[in-house]
Design a protein around this motif. Sequence first.
Motif, PDB file in Angstrom:
ATOM      1  N   ASN A 258       0.824  -1.205   0.000  1.00  0.00           N
ATOM      2  CA  ASN A 258       0.000   0.000   0.000  1.00  0.00           C
ATOM      3  C   ASN A 258       0.862   1.260   0.000  1.00  0.00           C
ATOM      4  O   ASN A 258       0.340   2.368  -0.130  1.00  0.00           O
ATOM      5  N   THR A 259       2.169   1.078   0.111  1.00  0.00           N
ATOM      6  CA  THR A 259       3.103   2.183  -0.112  1.00  0.00           C
ATOM      7  C   THR A 259       3.056   2.649  -1.567  1.00  0.00           C
ATOM      8  O   THR A 259       3.256   3.835  -1.859  1.00  0.00           O
ATOM      9  N   LYS A 260       2.816   1.731  -2.486  1.00  0.00           N
ATOM     10  CA  LYS A 260       2.926   2.037  -3.918  1.00  0.00           C
ATOM     11  C   LYS A 260       1.986   3.155  -4.370  1.00  0.00           C
ATOM     12  O   LYS A 260       2.357   4.005  -5.179  1.00  0.00           O
ATOM     13  N   GLY A 261       0.743   3.144  -3.879  1.00  0.00           N
ATOM     14  CA  GLY A 261      -0.192   4.182  -4.287  1.00  0.00           C
ATOM     15  C   GLY A 261       0.289   5.565  -3.911  1.00  0.00           C
ATOM     16  O   GLY A 261       0.082   6.542  -4.654  1.00  0.00           O
ATOM     17  N   ALA A 356       8.804  -0.744  -9.150  1.00  0.00           N
ATOM     18  CA  ALA A 356       8.095   0.264  -8.365  1.00  0.00           C
ATOM     19  C   ALA A 356       9.048   0.999  -7.428  1.00  0.00           C
ATOM     20  O   ALA A 356       8.918   2.216  -7.215  1.00  0.00           O
ATOM     21  N   ALA A 357      10.002   0.261  -6.855  1.00  0.00           N
ATOM     22  CA  ALA A 357      10.990   0.907  -5.993  1.00  0.00           C
ATOM     23  C   ALA A 357      11.821   1.907  -6.791  1.00  0.00           C
ATOM     24  O   ALA A 357      12.094   3.024  -6.327  1.00  0.00           O
ATOM     25  N   ALA A 358      12.204   1.524  -7.998  1.00  0.00           N
ATOM     26  CA  ALA A 358      12.972   2.433  -8.850  1.00  0.00           C
ATOM     27  C   ALA A 358      12.197   3.716  -9.116  1.00  0.00           C
ATOM     28  O   ALA A 358      12.780   4.812  -9.148  1.00  0.00           O
ATOM     29  N   ALA A 359      10.890   3.600  -9.293  1.00  0.00           N
ATOM     30  CA  ALA A 359      10.064   4.787  -9.549  1.00  0.00           C
ATOM     31  C   ALA A 359      10.195   5.791  -8.416  1.00  0.00           C
ATOM     32  O   ALA A 359      10.369   7.006  -8.641  1.00  0.00           O
ATOM     33  N   GLY A 360      10.098   5.304  -7.182  1.00  0.00           N
ATOM     34  CA  GLY A 360      10.205   6.207  -6.048  1.00  0.00           C
ATOM     35  C   GLY A 360      11.582   6.814  -5.904  1.00  0.00           C
ATOM     36  O   GLY A 360      11.720   8.015  -5.624  1.00  0.00           O
ATOM     37  N   PHE A 361      12.603   5.998  -6.102  1.00  0.00           N
ATOM     38  CA  PHE A 361      13.965   6.518  -5.980  1.00  0.00           C
ATOM     39  C   PHE A 361      14.271   7.545  -7.072  1.00  0.00           C
ATOM     40  O   PHE A 361      14.961   8.543  -6.828  1.00  0.00           O
ATOM     41  N   VAL A 362      13.758   7.320  -8.279  1.00  0.00           N
ATOM     42  CA  VAL A 362      13.946   8.299  -9.355  1.00  0.00           C
ATOM     43  C   VAL A 362      13.247   9.605  -8.996  1.00  0.00           C
ATOM     44  O   VAL A 362      13.790  10.706  -9.195  1.00  0.00           O
ATOM     45  N   ALA A 363      12.024   9.514  -8.456  1.00  0.00           N
ATOM     46  CA  ALA A 363      11.297  10.719  -8.053  1.00  0.00           C
ATOM     47  C   ALA A 363      12.063  11.487  -6.985  1.00  0.00           C
ATOM     48  O   ALA A 363      12.179  12.720  -7.041  1.00  0.00           O
ATOM     49  N   GLY A 364      12.595  10.764  -5.991  1.00  0.00           N
ATOM     50  CA  GLY A 364      13.381  11.424  -4.962  1.00  0.00           C
ATOM     51  C   GLY A 364      14.614  12.094  -5.541  1.00  0.00           C
ATOM     52  O   GLY A 364      14.985  13.209  -5.131  1.00  0.00           O
ATOM     53  N   ALA A 419       0.939 -17.324  16.377  1.00  0.00           N
ATOM     54  CA  ALA A 419       2.217 -17.227  17.080  1.00  0.00           C
ATOM     55  C   ALA A 419       2.931 -15.955  16.655  1.00  0.00           C
ATOM     56  O   ALA A 419       2.788 -15.486  15.519  1.00  0.00           O
ATOM     57  N   THR A 420       3.706 -15.402  17.556  1.00  0.00           N
ATOM     58  CA  THR A 420       4.425 -14.156  17.308  1.00  0.00           C
ATOM     59  C   THR A 420       5.631 -14.407  16.424  1.00  0.00           C
ATOM     60  O   THR A 420       6.361 -15.387  16.594  1.00  0.00           O
ATOM     61  N   GLY A 421       5.858 -13.508  15.490  1.00  0.00           N
ATOM     62  CA  GLY A 421       7.034 -13.587  14.637  1.00  0.00           C
ATOM     63  C   GLY A 421       8.297 -13.258  15.399  1.00  0.00           C
ATOM     64  O   GLY A 421       8.269 -12.652  16.475  1.00  0.00           O
ATOM     65  N   THR A 422       9.433 -13.651  14.836  1.00  0.00           N
ATOM     66  CA  THR A 422      10.712 -13.453  15.519  1.00  0.00           C
ATOM     67  C   THR A 422      11.456 -12.213  15.046  1.00  0.00           C
ATOM     68  O   THR A 422      12.452 -11.825  15.653  1.00  0.00           O
ATOM     69  N   TYR A 423      11.004 -11.581  13.961  1.00  0.00           N
ATOM     70  CA  TYR A 423      11.689 -10.396  13.445  1.00  0.00           C
ATOM     71  C   TYR A 423      10.716  -9.600  12.585  1.00  0.00           C
ATOM     72  O   TYR A 423       9.625 -10.063  12.238  1.00  0.00           O
ATOM     73  N   ILE A 424      11.104  -8.359  12.277  1.00  0.00           N
ATOM     74  CA  ILE A 424      10.340  -7.518  11.355  1.00  0.00           C
ATOM     75  C   ILE A 424      11.252  -7.151  10.201  1.00  0.00           C
ATOM     76  O   ILE A 424      12.350  -6.628  10.408  1.00  0.00           O
ATOM     77  N   GLY A 425      10.818  -7.418   8.988  1.00  0.00           N
ATOM     78  CA  GLY A 425      11.625  -7.086   7.819  1.00  0.00           C
ATOM     79  C   GLY A 425      11.677  -5.585   7.579  1.00  0.00           C
ATOM     80  O   GLY A 425      10.651  -4.908   7.621  1.00  0.00           O
ATOM     81  N   ASP A 426      12.874  -5.076   7.341  1.00  0.00           N
ATOM     82  CA  ASP A 426      13.071  -3.650   7.054  1.00  0.00           C
ATOM     83  C   ASP A 426      13.941  -3.550   5.806  1.00  0.00           C
ATOM     84  O   ASP A 426      15.158  -3.442   5.894  1.00  0.00           O
ATOM     85  N   TYR A 427      13.282  -3.600   4.646  1.00  0.00           N
ATOM     86  CA  TYR A 427      14.004  -3.694   3.379  1.00  0.00           C
ATOM     87  C   TYR A 427      14.101  -2.317   2.712  1.00  0.00           C
ATOM     88  O   TYR A 427      13.265  -1.932   1.906  1.00  0.00           O
ATOM     89  N   LYS A 428      15.153  -1.586   3.073  1.00  0.00           N
ATOM     90  CA  LYS A 428      15.304  -0.230   2.561  1.00  0.00           C
ATOM     91  C   LYS A 428      15.571  -0.203   1.057  1.00  0.00           C
ATOM     92  O   LYS A 428      15.290   0.787   0.378  1.00  0.00           O
ATOM     93  N   ALA A 429      16.099  -1.293   0.519  1.00  0.00           N
ATOM     94  CA  ALA A 429      16.434  -1.319  -0.909  1.00  0.00           C
ATOM     95  C   ALA A 429      15.200  -1.260  -1.796  1.00  0.00           C
ATOM     96  O   ALA A 429      15.298  -0.909  -2.972  1.00  0.00           O
ATOM     97  N   ILE A 430      14.033  -1.606  -1.255  1.00  0.00           N
ATOM     98  CA  ILE A 430      12.806  -1.525  -2.057  1.00  0.00           C
ATOM     99  C   ILE A 430      11.767  -0.665  -1.327  1.00  0.00           C
ATOM    100  O   ILE A 430      10.555  -0.849  -1.506  1.00  0.00           O
ATOM    101  N   GLY A 431      12.226   0.306  -0.551  1.00  0.00           N
ATOM    102  CA  GLY A 431      11.346   1.136   0.264  1.00  0.00           C
ATOM    103  C   GLY A 431      10.125   1.691  -0.443  1.00  0.00           C
ATOM    104  O   GLY A 431       8.998   1.570   0.054  1.00  0.00           O
ATOM    105  N   PRO A 432      10.251   2.314  -1.620  1.00  0.00           N
ATOM    106  CA  PRO A 432       9.082   2.911  -2.282  1.00  0.00           C
ATOM    107  C   PRO A 432       8.027   1.892  -2.701  1.00  0.00           C
ATOM    108  O   PRO A 432       6.884   2.259  -2.979  1.00  0.00           O
ATOM    109  N   ALA A 433       8.408   0.608  -2.762  1.00  0.00           N
ATOM    110  CA  ALA A 433       7.461  -0.435  -3.154  1.00  0.00           C
ATOM    111  C   ALA A 433       6.711  -1.013  -1.969  1.00  0.00           C
ATOM    112  O   ALA A 433       5.662  -1.637  -2.164  1.00  0.00           O
ATOM    113  N   GLY A 434       7.221  -0.811  -0.725  1.00  0.00           N
ATOM    114  CA  GLY A 434       6.503  -1.472   0.349  1.00  0.00           C
ATOM    115  C   GLY A 434       7.073  -1.380   1.737  1.00  0.00           C
ATOM    116  O   GLY A 434       6.796  -2.253   2.560  1.00  0.00           O
ATOM    117  N   ALA A 435       7.861  -0.333   2.069  1.00  0.00           N
ATOM    118  CA  ALA A 435       8.488  -0.300   3.390  1.00  0.00           C
ATOM    119  C   ALA A 435       7.862   0.711   4.344  1.00  0.00           C
ATOM    120  O   ALA A 435       8.370   0.910   5.441  1.00  0.00           O
TER     121      ALA A 435
END
Length: 668
Positions: A258-261, A356-364, A419-435
């Motif tokens: 929902n970051t993409k919109g 989609a990530a490239a789109a955001g990085f290009v805009a920035g 059950a609770t997860g053991t970590y939260i993904g933080d993928y900065k390399a594709i931030g504009p697509a979903g971070a």
Amino acid sequence: MSQHKSTYALRPRALLRAGLAQAAVCALLLAAPAPTLATPVAADTVTRAPSGVQFVVPKGWELNDQNGVLRLSAPGEDPFVAIVTIADASGLDATVVKAEQAVFGDRAPTPGQTSAIPPENGWTARRSIAFASGTNANRVVSGLALKGEGGWTVAFTSASSAGAEKWFGALRLVSESLQAPGYVVETLAGRTPHRLGPEQIEALRSFLKTGMAQLGIPGAAFALVDHGKVVAEDGLGVKDLRYPAPVTGNTMFQIASNTKGMTTLLLSKLVDEGRITWNEPVTEIYPDFRLGSAETTSKVEVRHLVCACTGMPRKDLDWVLGTDQRSDPAVTFRLLATTEPTSQFGQVFQYSNTMAAAAGFVAGHVLHPDLPLGKAYDLAMQEKIFDPIGMTQTTFDFDRVLTMDHAWPHGFDRSGKPATGTYIGDYKAIGPAGAAWSSVHDMIKYAQIELGQGRAPDGRVLFSQANLLARRRHGMLMGKGEYYGMGLATKDYGGVEVVHHSGGSAGFASKFAVIPEAQIGMVLLTNSEGGGGLIDAFERRVIEIVYDAKPRAAADVAEFARRAAAMTTAATAGSKYPPSEAAANALAAHYTSPDLGKIDVRRGGGQVFFNFGMFESRVAEIDGPEGMVSFACTDPASFHGTFVAGTKDGHPTLTIRDGQHEYVYVGQ
């Protein structure tokens, strides 16, 4: 971070969600009187079989009648769908046997589990049919049995993993368009939509509570807007099963795709300001942009970065396993430069997080060319999107999130319990697509902007109507009546259009949707993989309440829960946990892949763990045909990939595949 599919292609509950997703009305199509379409059709074509069953032949596909079996084939016969009606079978089992013989002859696959799914499209009963296949199977067969007044109609789909991924939208179109003879599609056009008053809001809240209980979702938050006014903003359940504090409207969730919109809204703002145009070649504003194909690179305009139309495949494993929270966004561009398109430009819907990530990085970069790509994008979103709209909580700063009221991801243990997860993904390399992280308090403000076509509730014009709406133009076909635009999709419910997107990451699932005609918007955020079974149903339930549509949402949730439980049972029965001593001893201590990085194998507490850098997971052993051994990651709310053990040049290997690629780790 997929639309209609959760982030990772190998996540079983994500695949279940995609298989159950159903649209409600046929798109604008051509009509053909008889199934004799032996050359590729020029447009999606409605066809009626001699039995009276109606279906759609996708654009570019062929239809042949082979002794009463209607065979719909994509180019190269991968995939194909075979439809046969059995009028005199005594029951489902006999029907499947007869249908298999008619389609496959002596090469009929072995039927597996048969599951009931909610009736629709005029059928009195529907069953999905799974067929046995090994982990290394080159082609997978599935079936859909439909009962009508004249007997059973069975549709078999045969596809390689690559064919299924490339032709996802076309396959959905065929399966969702299969209508019983004489069926009349429900029409909502012309109905006066109800407003969302206390009764309607309570009905939606009750629906969510019931669905959460059925699907094992610990916590969720939802918000609703009606004619510019926020009429509901509420939390349900708890943020974390370990520390059960209640979810509120301000609780932060990872919103994934929902970051993409909002990323494409940033692009529309730059077009408003004259900094870029939708049709401008990407290489003219970011000369370092490259794809694996020079020909495709030259064709890519700004709008194509977010249209899922270039033929570029997903390749999610490259960033899920090959990057971590320290990875520079330049990784995205290096990955694109080595990725070849796997279909023709504009031929099929192929969802790409890296594009989609490239789109955001290009805009920035356009706004802040002197800053690193990640910082430039984050600042651009703050200046042009979050601050003007008043989204004070939404952020890409994971360290900030940890200081805020935030939810924790959840999945399911091997018994199927939450059950609770053991970590939260933080993928900065594709931030504009979903971070991005957000709350329903913030996200409903974004919904207000979409409903206002760029105008805020206080009357300020923040975005031009023309460029905001350009993101909703029908682009690539995703299924019956559903199209992908630019970071947003549109779906036709009986003549009523909904603009929406879904988000899914490890342990989170979300939905954003607006109904422009009714001036109603909705946001649902959940902290569980089980949320994948609720988010689309919530959208459907809103349609049911607002337009008095036929009830189906509750049945969809119940069926999703039942099938998810069955899949968990089957997966547990077909594996050894922990792995056998023989399988564990055959593993190397360290593996490396030139594309995905490393896996460190460790043992402790009687378990075997695969460590990928950002996270690790316990693994189970899966027995395959002819002695093949595989290892599946099992931790809740984690990556759920499967690795096939083997050897190469005397070294142990682990091989993992996505829809269209194979990756080999070599042991050391």
